[in-house]
Write an enzyme that holds these catalytic residues in place. Sequence first.
Site, PDB file in Angstrom:
ATOM      1  N   LYS A 197       0.834  -1.203   0.000  1.00 36.27           N
ATOM      2  CA  LYS A 197       0.000   0.000   0.000  1.00 36.27           C
ATOM      3  C   LYS A 197       0.870   1.254   0.000  1.00 36.27           C
ATOM      4  O   LYS A 197       0.654   2.173  -0.768  1.00 36.27           O
ATOM      5  CB  LYS A 197      -0.915  -0.024   1.230  1.00 36.27           C
ATOM      6  CG  LYS A 197      -1.807   1.178   1.344  1.00 36.27           C
ATOM      7  CD  LYS A 197      -2.762   1.075   2.514  1.00 36.27           C
ATOM      8  CE  LYS A 197      -3.440   2.416   2.733  1.00 36.27           C
ATOM      9  NZ  LYS A 197      -4.355   2.416   3.872  1.00 36.27           N
ATOM     10  N   GLU A 203      10.658  -4.596   4.268  1.00 27.98           N
ATOM     11  CA  GLU A 203      10.741  -6.008   3.886  1.00 27.98           C
ATOM     12  C   GLU A 203      10.385  -6.173   2.404  1.00 27.98           C
ATOM     13  O   GLU A 203      11.079  -6.840   1.632  1.00 27.98           O
ATOM     14  CB  GLU A 203       9.759  -6.861   4.711  1.00 27.98           C
ATOM     15  CG  GLU A 203      10.085  -6.966   6.188  1.00 27.98           C
ATOM     16  CD  GLU A 203       9.393  -5.901   7.020  1.00 27.98           C
ATOM     17  OE1 GLU A 203       9.109  -4.799   6.487  1.00 27.98           O
ATOM     18  OE2 GLU A 203       9.147  -6.162   8.208  1.00 27.98           O
ATOM     19  N   GLY A 255      -4.718  -1.748   4.972  1.00 28.19           N
ATOM     20  CA  GLY A 255      -3.906  -2.862   4.480  1.00 28.19           C
ATOM     21  C   GLY A 255      -4.539  -4.217   4.774  1.00 28.19           C
ATOM     22  O   GLY A 255      -4.633  -5.084   3.910  1.00 28.19           O
ATOM     23  N   ARG A 256      -4.999  -4.415   6.006  1.00 24.45           N
ATOM     24  CA  ARG A 256      -5.537  -5.741   6.396  1.00 24.45           C
ATOM     25  C   ARG A 256      -6.944  -5.973   5.875  1.00 24.45           C
ATOM     26  O   ARG A 256      -7.533  -7.019   6.139  1.00 24.45           O
ATOM     27  CB  ARG A 256      -5.457  -5.909   7.916  1.00 24.45           C
ATOM     28  CG  ARG A 256      -6.095  -4.795   8.723  1.00 24.45           C
ATOM     29  CD  ARG A 256      -5.691  -4.872  10.196  1.00 24.45           C
ATOM     30  NE  ARG A 256      -6.161  -3.746  10.985  1.00 24.45           N
ATOM     31  CZ  ARG A 256      -5.538  -2.577  11.107  1.00 24.45           C
ATOM     32  NH1 ARG A 256      -4.410  -2.363  10.454  1.00 24.45           N
ATOM     33  NH2 ARG A 256      -6.027  -1.617  11.854  1.00 24.45           N
ATOM     34  N   GLU A 341      -4.264  -6.471  15.076  1.00 26.95           N
ATOM     35  CA  GLU A 341      -3.790  -5.153  14.644  1.00 26.95           C
ATOM     36  C   GLU A 341      -4.944  -4.146  14.718  1.00 26.95           C
ATOM     37  O   GLU A 341      -4.740  -2.960  14.916  1.00 26.95           O
ATOM     38  CB  GLU A 341      -3.218  -5.220  13.213  1.00 26.95           C
ATOM     39  CG  GLU A 341      -2.306  -4.050  12.882  1.00 26.95           C
ATOM     40  CD  GLU A 341      -1.575  -4.194  11.541  1.00 26.95           C
ATOM     41  OE1 GLU A 341      -2.201  -3.983  10.492  1.00 26.95           O
ATOM     42  OE2 GLU A 341      -0.374  -4.511  11.544  1.00 26.95           O
ATOM     43  N   HIS A 372      -3.541 -33.029  18.035  1.00 22.65           N
ATOM     44  CA  HIS A 372      -2.367 -33.811  18.418  1.00 22.65           C
ATOM     45  C   HIS A 372      -1.228 -32.906  18.862  1.00 22.65           C
ATOM     46  O   HIS A 372      -0.069 -33.327  18.895  1.00 22.65           O
ATOM     47  CB  HIS A 372      -1.940 -34.692  17.246  1.00 22.65           C
ATOM     48  CG  HIS A 372      -3.045 -35.629  16.843  1.00 22.65           C
ATOM     49  ND1 HIS A 372      -3.223 -36.862  17.421  1.00 22.65           N
ATOM     50  CD2 HIS A 372      -4.074 -35.465  15.982  1.00 22.65           C
ATOM     51  CE1 HIS A 372      -4.303 -37.434  16.903  1.00 22.65           C
ATOM     52  NE2 HIS A 372      -4.835 -36.601  16.030  1.00 22.65           N
ATOM     53  N   LYS A 501       9.577  -0.641  14.037  1.00 22.16           N
ATOM     54  CA  LYS A 501      10.123  -0.351  12.697  1.00 22.16           C
ATOM     55  C   LYS A 501      11.215   0.709  12.794  1.00 22.16           C
ATOM     56  O   LYS A 501      12.282   0.581  12.189  1.00 22.16           O
ATOM     57  CB  LYS A 501       9.018   0.199  11.786  1.00 22.16           C
ATOM     58  CG  LYS A 501       8.018  -0.821  11.287  1.00 22.16           C
ATOM     59  CD  LYS A 501       7.096  -0.130  10.278  1.00 22.16           C
ATOM     60  CE  LYS A 501       5.881  -0.950   9.957  1.00 22.16           C
ATOM     61  NZ  LYS A 501       4.910  -0.249   9.138  1.00 22.16           N
TER      62      LYS A 501
END
Length: 537
Positions: A197, A203, A255-256, A341, A372, A501
Amino acid sequence: MGEIWSELRAHNAAKVQSKILELFNKSDRVAKFSARADGLYFDFSKTQLDDGALSLLLELARVKGVEARRAAMFSGEKINETEGRAVLHTALRAASGLILVDGEDVMPVVLATRARCLDFAQAVRDGSIVGQGGSYTDVINIGIGGSDLGPKMATLALAPYHDGPRVHYVSNVDGADINDALQGLDPERTLVIVASKTFTTIETMTNARTARDWMARTVTDPSKQFVALSSATDKAGEFGIPPGRTFGFEDWVGGRYSLWGPIGLGLMIAVGAQAFQHFLDGAAAMDRHFQDADLADNLPVLLALVGMWHNQVQGHATRAVLPYDNRLSRLPAYLQQLEMESNGKSVAMDGSALAMNSGPVVWGEPGTNGQHAFYQLIHQGTRVVPCEFLVAAKGHEPELAHHHRLLVANCLAQSEALMRGRSLDEAREMMAAKGLEGAELARQAAHRVFSGNRPSTTLLYDQLTPFTLGQIIALYEHRVFVEGVILGINSFDQWGVELGKELAVALEPVLSGADEGAGKDGSTLALVAAVRAAGGI
Ligand code: F6P
């Protein structure tokens, strides 16, 4: 308002010993504590909620103005107040309509961008857009957070609908991620999607540059093998991706919440326009349900209220999301961003401290694998973990119906076991039948007791189709919204990710040795020194 919370807590304190199983003595329990929407069936009867608690929670939703805030969101008001933005991911799946932001209808651009993305995806699929070496065999989506989790989760979920090129997702700045993804790929037949965005996320930009260098080994003009998905189209241009290969979206798409638009390009390429449209239709159906259904029958509202009962009233800090659907294995990770978030905040909209717990820790794994691994704690640990089961009535493998029968049996058995438990008497009887007696019988029986009375909900759907997936994701989005409104927080900013960040940027030169790290704490400096001594950077 505070009164409703106090009443809820008092109600809980009075009923805390009550047995969920006994609530089923009333024959209308299931009908009252379940709801449906367009083929989704939400059962919350295996919880301690009773009529009194539910009506208090519904009253809370009303008093907190969920309905007015919902209308404000859908109509384009700037409800993301700390960033001064509208919140309109719902527009990305709307078929038509008039939605004004700053006096301008956003829908023409939304529809035009959707058409452009779908056309591009189709051209990649049918080979009318090709790479230097011919039609694309592989697509790599480079993005992180909302530019990765949603499309990656949905691409995996819709695997039975894949008929396009292979789509891979790279997110981590750990070079291992891109290194492994590129193994065996032909640069000349690979399309790289840079999804960000902001087009500044370190990253993503680091991975994008690495992909460009990899491409440049054999491709004459690497920029022709790239596309950009971003709100910052100018920055995509600076990176070298031309406007014709850039798909933009507005700042009112968080963004999410962004996989419904250009950020869904990887999914569009994998499954094609028709399936993607069904995915949007499912979400739009949930939008309608959320807007039209009475609060008492409203799935997102009910999910939010049940969650708040468990977290803010009963004090259970975590919630396990347990899809008995292997293709939803990334759903918990996706929900971690969506929910944590959005609602992991300790400041209310007006800047005051939040007077109660923020949203819960969300975690989980698909069933039956989780059984399990961590279900031991869910059944017998000292903490109660409310569980949210998801399961399809039908799988996609009719020839393996016996697998599906076992899967469903396990899912339903878990919620039954959590509720029912096993008493000491039952455990003693069981051990006696095995021939144990006396002190050994008592000791062994104690280990086999399950307290039971542990709450869970089940979301049942017909089959994991694109439409259903759209419904489920939109259901969770709106659940987060309702919870945020009731908590009085802004679910649409994320200031809490900034500090880490900033510090990472400041630490890079310390790690490289260019900066001494004056002012850093002793622990951090010792760790830096140890890494430098190992010579890996
Ligand atoms: O760091 C958090 C975050 O800002 C998320 O909200 C977002 O989804 C992610 O980073 C990626 O951001 P972008 O799409 O701008 O690269």
